[in-house]
Scaffold this active site. Sequence first.
Site, PDB file in Angstrom:
ATOM      1  N   PHE A  35      24.557  28.709  37.532  1.00 58.16           N
ATOM      2  CA  PHE A  35      23.434  29.352  39.065  1.00 58.16           C
ATOM      3  C   PHE A  35      23.282  30.867  38.598  1.00 58.16           C
ATOM      4  CE2 PHE A  35      27.136  30.675  40.502  1.00 58.16           C
ATOM      5  CZ  PHE A  35      28.457  30.135  39.987  1.00 58.16           C
ATOM      6  N   LYS A  41      36.171  39.134  49.559  1.00 60.07           N
ATOM      7  CA  LYS A  41      36.199  38.637  50.242  1.00 60.07           C
ATOM      8  C   LYS A  41      36.615  38.884  51.979  1.00 60.07           C
ATOM      9  CE  LYS A  41      34.084  36.419  47.068  1.00 60.07           C
ATOM     10  NZ  LYS A  41      34.820  34.783  46.056  1.00 60.07           N
ATOM     11  N   PHE A  68      36.005  25.183  42.837  1.00 56.76           N
ATOM     12  CA  PHE A  68      35.157  26.017  43.048  1.00 56.76           C
ATOM     13  C   PHE A  68      34.559  26.342  41.711  1.00 56.76           C
ATOM     14  CE2 PHE A  68      34.373  30.756  42.887  1.00 56.76           C
ATOM     15  CZ  PHE A  68      33.339  30.950  44.132  1.00 56.76           C
ATOM     16  N   THR A  69      33.091  27.452  41.543  1.00 55.09           N
ATOM     17  CA  THR A  69      32.751  27.434  40.133  1.00 55.09           C
ATOM     18  C   THR A  69      33.526  28.021  38.672  1.00 55.09           C
ATOM     19  OG1 THR A  69      31.728  29.177  41.661  1.00 55.09           O
ATOM     20  CG2 THR A  69      30.494  26.936  41.796  1.00 55.09           C
ATOM     21  N   ARG A 115      24.099  25.967  47.056  1.00 56.99           N
ATOM     22  CA  ARG A 115      25.028  25.482  46.984  1.00 56.99           C
ATOM     23  C   ARG A 115      24.776  24.277  46.317  1.00 56.99           C
ATOM     24  NH1 ARG A 115      28.889  29.285  44.950  1.00 56.99           N
ATOM     25  NH2 ARG A 115      27.507  29.178  43.211  1.00 56.99           N
ATOM     26  N   ASP A 148      44.517  29.631  46.496  1.00 59.32           N
ATOM     27  CA  ASP A 148      43.601  30.355  46.554  1.00 59.32           C
ATOM     28  C   ASP A 148      43.401  30.712  47.765  1.00 59.32           C
ATOM     29  OD1 ASP A 148      40.844  31.281  46.260  1.00 59.32           O
ATOM     30  OD2 ASP A 148      39.694  29.817  45.301  1.00 59.32           O
ATOM     31  N   TYR A 207      47.533  55.963  35.148  1.00 58.45           N
ATOM     32  CA  TYR A 207      47.277  55.020  33.761  1.00 58.45           C
ATOM     33  C   TYR A 207      48.781  54.077  34.385  1.00 58.45           C
ATOM     34  CZ  TYR A 207      46.456  51.950  30.164  1.00 58.45           C
ATOM     35  OH  TYR A 207      46.463  50.428  29.648  1.00 58.45           O
TER      36      TYR A 207
HETATM   37  C1  LIG Z   1      34.883  34.630  45.372  1.00 54.10           C
HETATM   38  C2  LIG Z   1      35.320  33.188  44.524  1.00 54.10           C
HETATM   39  C3  LIG Z   1      36.633  33.115  43.777  1.00 54.10           C
HETATM   40  C4  LIG Z   1      36.577  34.057  42.403  1.00 54.10           C
HETATM   41  O1  LIG Z   1      36.532  35.761  42.776  1.00 54.10           O
HETATM   42  P1  LIG Z   1      35.494  36.510  42.382  1.00 54.10           P
HETATM   43  O2  LIG Z   1      36.225  38.005  42.790  1.00 54.10           O
HETATM   44  O3  LIG Z   1      33.624  36.553  43.057  1.00 54.10           O
HETATM   45  O4  LIG Z   1      35.692  36.769  40.451  1.00 54.10           O
HETATM   46  C5  LIG Z   1      37.533  32.466  43.518  1.00 54.10           C
HETATM   47  N1  LIG Z   1      37.571  30.892  44.536  1.00 54.10           N
HETATM   48  C6  LIG Z   1      36.837  31.370  46.253  1.00 54.10           C
HETATM   49  C7  LIG Z   1      37.579  30.232  46.615  1.00 54.10           C
HETATM   50  C8  LIG Z   1      36.020  32.534  46.658  1.00 54.10           C
HETATM   51  O5  LIG Z   1      35.217  32.328  47.203  1.00 54.10           O
END
Ligand SMILES: *Cc1c(COP(=O)(O)O)cnc(C)c1O
Length: 459
Positions: free
Chosen positions: A450, A259, A125-126, A383, A216, A73
Site C-alpha cells: 500500500f 502516535k 497491523f501491517t 485501509r 502494542d 553516544y
Molecule cells: C503505527 C503503528 C505501528 C508501527 O509503528 P511505526 O512507528 O509506524 O513503525 C504498530 N502498531 C500500530 C497499532 C500502529 O498504529
Amino acid sequence: MTIRDWAEPYKIKMVELIKMTSREDRLNAIREAGYNTFLLRSEDVYIDLLTDSGTGAMSDRQWAGLMMGDEAYAGSRNFYDLRDTVEEYYSYKYTVPCHQGRGAENILSQCLIKEGDFVPGNMYFTTTRLHQELAGGTFIDVIIDEAHDAESEHPFKGDVDISKLDALVDEVGADKIPYVCIATCVNMAGGQPISLANLKLVRQWCDQHDILLVHDMTRVAENAHFIQQREEGYRDTSVKDIVYEICALTDAATMSAKKDAMVNIGGFLAMNDAKFYEQACALVVVYEGLHTYGGMAGRDMQALAIGITESVQDDHIHARVGQVQYLGRRLRESGIPIVNPIGGHAVFLNATKMLPHIEQDHFPAQALAAALYVESGVRSMERGIVSAGRNKETGENYKPNLELVRLTIPRRVYTQAHMDVVVGAVQEVMERRDEVKGLRFTYEPEVLRFFQARFEQID
Ligand SMILES: *Cc1c(COP(=O)(O)O)cnc(C)c1O
C-alpha cells in the site's frame, strides 16, 4: 458531549502556512501519484489526514526538551529520563529505545518467535504481522467477530474472543505460541478499544498456559479514555491511572511514540524480564543503535519523555478524542456511512457502502481516497484490500470484510473549521459518487504494497 467537554486545553503559539490548490492541480497531482495518496507531495495537500503518525504538534515544553539533548553516544541523560518515565507511567522496568514502532516489532519478533510459531492478536497491523512472518511466525486473528462488522455498536470492539485462543491451543499446542499480542485502540478495526475486563481474562488465559502477553501500546491513552467513558467502575479513575493498569497487566510492549506520545519520530520496546531485556539489547545494537539510544537522538528521547507525561492528561485526551468524535458525528448526521462506534484517532468511511458500484478487486477504498483528494485537497488513507496484501503461501489477496478510508486526525494540529471543511468534502464526493471509477495496479510491491503501489483508472 458539549463543546466545553472537549475544547482545546492549549493555545496556538506558532503556525505553519499551507498551500491552497485548484481542482486541476489536484487532478494532475493524483495522476502523477498513481492514485496512491502515499505518493502525493505534502505540498500539494490542504488538510493532511493521511496519518496521526509523527504528525502531531509538540508542546513548548517538548520543544524546550529538544534543547536539553545529551547527544553522548553512550549513557545519554535523556535515555535515563525516558526509561524512568516509561516505568513511572507504563510500569515496564526495562526500555530499549527504537527509531519507531516497527524497529521495536522487529526486535520483539526476532527475540520471541521461532519458525513455525503462531502469534494470536486482536486484529493484524501491517508492520506487526510482517515482522511476525519474517521471523517465521503466523499471525492468528482472535478479535471478537463484531470487530469485522462496520455496523456493530459494540463498545469494545478491540476485545479478544477467548474461545478463539482456546481453539488455537487445541490445534497447535501452547508451546507453539510464544506470546499473545494485544493492541490498545485497535487501528485496523477503526481505532476500537479493548476493555479492562477482557484484558484481565486474556491475562488469566496467558497465565494458565504459561504464554507471554505483549502489548502494542501505540494508542494506549486513547484506549484508556474509552474505558473511563464506557466501562463500569472507571468513571472517576484518571486516564493516567487506567493507562498504568492496562500496562501492568502485560509483560512487554512495543510503542510507536509517533502516535500517542506526540513526537515526530521514535519508539521503544519495553519489558519486565531481565533475560528478555538482555536479548533485546544484543539485537538493538545490530538494527537500531546502542541500547541507550536505539536510533533516536538524545533530544528526541527527551521530547518523548515529556510527550508521555502530556499524553495521559485527562484534558488532553478528552480534546483529542473529542475532536475525532465531532468529525465522526457530523459525517454520520449528514448520512455518510462510517464505522461505528467512532474510534479514538480516526473516522473510517465505509467505502463498500459509499461506492457500491466498485467491486472489491477494483479497490473501492483506494479509489475513494483518491476522489476525496481531488475534490478537496484532503488526504486520507486506504485501509482495505490494498493494505491487507497477499497471503505469502497462496499468493492470493487477503480479502478483509472492511473496505475503509481512514481520516486520521493529527494531535493538536487542526481546528474545528478544518473538520467542517472535511465534512463538506466527503459530502461532495458522496453526491458525485457515480463518477468515481475503480482502479487496477500498474505497480505492485511485494511487501507492504500500500505504501508504494501505483494504479490506473478502469474505464
Ligand atoms: C503505527 C503503528 C505501528 C508501527 O509503528 P511505526 O512507528 O509506524 O513503525 C504498530 N502498531 C500500530 C497499532 C500502529 O498504529
